[in-house]
Design a protein around this motif. Structure first.
Motif, PDB file in Angstrom:
ATOM      1  N   ALA A   1      42.597  47.925  42.619  1.00 47.96           N
ATOM      2  CA  ALA A   1      42.776  46.492  42.849  1.00 47.96           C
ATOM      3  C   ALA A   1      41.442  45.758  42.763  1.00 47.96           C
ATOM      4  O   ALA A   1      41.336  44.698  42.130  1.00 47.96           O
ATOM      5  N   LEU A   2      40.423  46.318  43.385  1.00 44.55           N
ATOM      6  CA  LEU A   2      39.105  45.687  43.375  1.00 44.55           C
ATOM      7  C   LEU A   2      38.566  45.597  41.948  1.00 44.55           C
ATOM      8  O   LEU A   2      38.086  44.533  41.514  1.00 44.55           O
ATOM      9  N   ALA A   3      38.661  46.693  41.208  1.00 44.04           N
ATOM     10  CA  ALA A   3      38.170  46.705  39.823  1.00 44.04           C
ATOM     11  C   ALA A   3      38.950  45.721  38.963  1.00 44.04           C
ATOM     12  O   ALA A   3      38.385  45.037  38.100  1.00 44.04           O
ATOM     13  N   GLY A   4      40.263  45.634  39.205  1.00 45.93           N
ATOM     14  CA  GLY A   4      41.081  44.712  38.432  1.00 45.93           C
ATOM     15  C   GLY A   4      40.691  43.260  38.653  1.00 45.93           C
ATOM     16  O   GLY A   4      40.653  42.466  37.695  1.00 45.93           O
ATOM     17  N   GLU A   5      40.391  42.900  39.890  1.00 44.33           N
ATOM     18  CA  GLU A   5      39.986  41.526  40.174  1.00 44.33           C
ATOM     19  C   GLU A   5      38.609  41.216  39.588  1.00 44.33           C
ATOM     20  O   GLU A   5      38.372  40.113  39.075  1.00 44.33           O
ATOM     21  N   LEU A   6      37.707  42.174  39.653  1.00 42.25           N
ATOM     22  CA  LEU A   6      36.392  41.969  39.046  1.00 42.25           C
ATOM     23  C   LEU A   6      36.506  41.764  37.541  1.00 42.25           C
ATOM     24  O   LEU A   6      35.864  40.868  36.968  1.00 42.25           O
TER      25      LEU A   6
ATOM     26  N   ILE B   1      45.731  41.121  48.801  1.00 40.63           N
ATOM     27  CA  ILE B   1      44.914  40.527  47.739  1.00 40.63           C
ATOM     28  C   ILE B   1      45.181  39.031  47.699  1.00 40.63           C
ATOM     29  O   ILE B   1      46.322  38.603  47.524  1.00 40.63           O
ATOM     30  N   HIS B   2      44.137  38.245  47.881  1.00 39.16           N
ATOM     31  CA  HIS B   2      44.221  36.802  47.649  1.00 39.16           C
ATOM     32  C   HIS B   2      43.422  36.509  46.393  1.00 39.16           C
ATOM     33  O   HIS B   2      42.213  36.770  46.352  1.00 39.16           O
ATOM     34  N   ARG B   3      44.083  35.982  45.379  1.00 43.94           N
ATOM     35  CA  ARG B   3      43.420  35.736  44.099  1.00 43.94           C
ATOM     36  C   ARG B   3      42.912  34.305  44.028  1.00 43.94           C
ATOM     37  O   ARG B   3      43.678  33.353  44.158  1.00 43.94           O
ATOM     38  N   GLY B   4      41.624  34.172  43.780  1.00 41.31           N
ATOM     39  CA  GLY B   4      41.009  32.875  43.560  1.00 41.31           C
ATOM     40  C   GLY B   4      40.503  32.783  42.140  1.00 41.31           C
ATOM     41  O   GLY B   4      40.556  33.750  41.379  1.00 41.31           O
ATOM     42  N   ALA B   5      39.969  31.612  41.783  1.00 37.10           N
ATOM     43  CA  ALA B   5      39.492  31.391  40.420  1.00 37.10           C
ATOM     44  C   ALA B   5      37.979  31.382  40.311  1.00 37.10           C
ATOM     45  O   ALA B   5      37.439  31.381  39.204  1.00 37.10           O
ATOM     46  N   ALA B   6      37.281  31.369  41.447  1.00 42.74           N
ATOM     47  CA  ALA B   6      35.820  31.323  41.431  1.00 42.74           C
ATOM     48  C   ALA B   6      35.242  32.708  41.120  1.00 42.74           C
ATOM     49  O   ALA B   6      35.908  33.725  41.317  1.00 42.74           O
ATOM     50  N   PRO B   7      33.991  32.769  40.656  1.00 40.65           N
ATOM     51  CA  PRO B   7      33.371  34.057  40.300  1.00 40.65           C
ATOM     52  C   PRO B   7      32.841  34.816  41.515  1.00 40.65           C
ATOM     53  O   PRO B   7      31.674  35.196  41.569  1.00 40.65           O
ATOM     54  N   LEU B   8      33.706  35.018  42.501  1.00 38.18           N
ATOM     55  CA  LEU B   8      33.309  35.699  43.730  1.00 38.18           C
ATOM     56  C   LEU B   8      34.466  36.530  44.259  1.00 38.18           C
ATOM     57  O   LEU B   8      35.566  36.009  44.479  1.00 38.18           O
ATOM     58  N   VAL B   9      34.217  37.819  44.457  1.00 37.54           N
ATOM     59  CA  VAL B   9      35.191  38.733  45.062  1.00 37.54           C
ATOM     60  C   VAL B   9      34.595  39.244  46.368  1.00 37.54           C
ATOM     61  O   VAL B   9      33.468  39.739  46.398  1.00 37.54           O
ATOM     62  N   ILE B  10      35.359  39.122  47.432  1.00 34.42           N
ATOM     63  CA  ILE B  10      34.937  39.626  48.733  1.00 34.42           C
ATOM     64  C   ILE B  10      35.755  40.871  49.046  1.00 34.42           C
ATOM     65  O   ILE B  10      36.985  40.815  49.138  1.00 34.42           O
ATOM     66  N   GLY B  11      35.079  41.994  49.188  1.00 29.91           N
ATOM     67  CA  GLY B  11      35.739  43.234  49.573  1.00 29.91           C
ATOM     68  C   GLY B  11      35.734  43.381  51.093  1.00 29.91           C
ATOM     69  O   GLY B  11      34.722  43.116  51.746  1.00 29.91           O
TER      70      GLY B  11
END
Length: 267
Positions: A127-132, A7-17
């Motif tokens: 993990a995906l749901a948490g980041e979203l 998991i790489h956490r960024g601050a922008a409103p974009l998650v790449i699965g």
């Protein structure tokens, strides 16, 4: 954190699965497969490297290192087909895309499938749901971009040659029209062939999380591998996968698409 989930956490409103870039096979399962090569053959080769630039754009990336042959985290966990009546692979695949058997003797039974789901499927999606949720709380809306690639010819699944960019939004249900339009426009600007919901409507991830009314806008992108590597006519253990080509022009085009997703998310 686990040794198979990145998991790489960024601050922008974009998650790449990145559900299919992994090639890990647990030692206790390896002997059950006919060959480790077959069990890794259908990976989305090098997709994690293709999208590596997105971290510098502020995107969050969630990747499983586990091979899709162990468990496919982009399939319906209930076992229901995403494409009823069409050839596809299962939650725990028993064949390759070409129809080659994966297992020597015993395929995963219901108990083994449930064990693999608990070990690898559920943590990936948690993990995906948490980041979203994290990013939606900051921005109000977030884009989930499910990143894939596939060989250009898959006769068992599709007729003819796939376009380079295959966009899936489940007929428009998983994202706002503005995001769909922005991605299509970005793809068109590259001059490469493309199709919207024509081959891939979006896998379980896109359909499950895509809830535009709740601020989650999901889109799947399948890139034909000929856009960034040399596909052999007859893949074998001697020539597959081809080496990664870090200077591929495709990265320039992917940056254009990511910029469109970010602009939508920030609007």
């Amino acid at each position: 954190m686990t040794d198979w989930l990145d998991i790489h956490r960024g601050a922008a409103p974009l998650v790449i699965g990145l559900p299919h870039a992994g090639t890990d096979i647990p030692a206790e399962l390896e002997d059950g497969f006919l060959s480790p090569w077959l069990a890794r053959k259908d990976a989305d080769w090098w997709v994690d490297r293709l999208y590596g630039f997105a971290a510098d754009m502020g995107a969050t990336l969630v990747r499983t290192r586990m091979s899709r042959s162990v468990i496919d985290v982009n399939r319906d966990p209930s076992g229901r087909s995403l494409y009823p009546g069409q050839a596809t692979t299962e939650l725990c695949p028993t064949t390759t895309f070409a129809g080659e058997a994966l297992y020597r003797d015993v395929v995963p039974d219901a108990g083994e499938i449930a064990r693999r789901r608990e070990c690898w499927f559920d943590p990936y999606h948690a993990a995906l749901a948490g980041e979203l949720d994290r990013l939606r709380a900051i921005h109000g809306k977030v884009v989930l971009y499910d990143a894939h690639s596939i060989v250009s010819h898959v006769p068992r699944l599709f007729d003819g040659e796939l376009p380079v960019f295959n966009i899936g939004t489940d007929g428009g249900a998983t994202c706002a029209p503005a995001l769909k339009a922005a991605v299509v426009a970005a793809v068109q600007s590259t001059g490469r062939s493309h199709v919207l919901n024509g081959r891939f409507r979006g896998g379980w991830t896109t359909r499950h999380y895509g809830r535009p009314a709740e601020g989650i806008h999901a889109i799947q992108m399948e890139v034909a591998m000929r856009a960034y590597l040399t596909e052999p006519e007859y893949p074998s253990a001697d020539n597959w996968p081809p080496p990664y080509e870090p200077q591929t022009p495709l990265i320039r085009d992917l940056k254009t698409i990511m910029a469109a997703c970010l602009a939508f998310g920030r609007a």
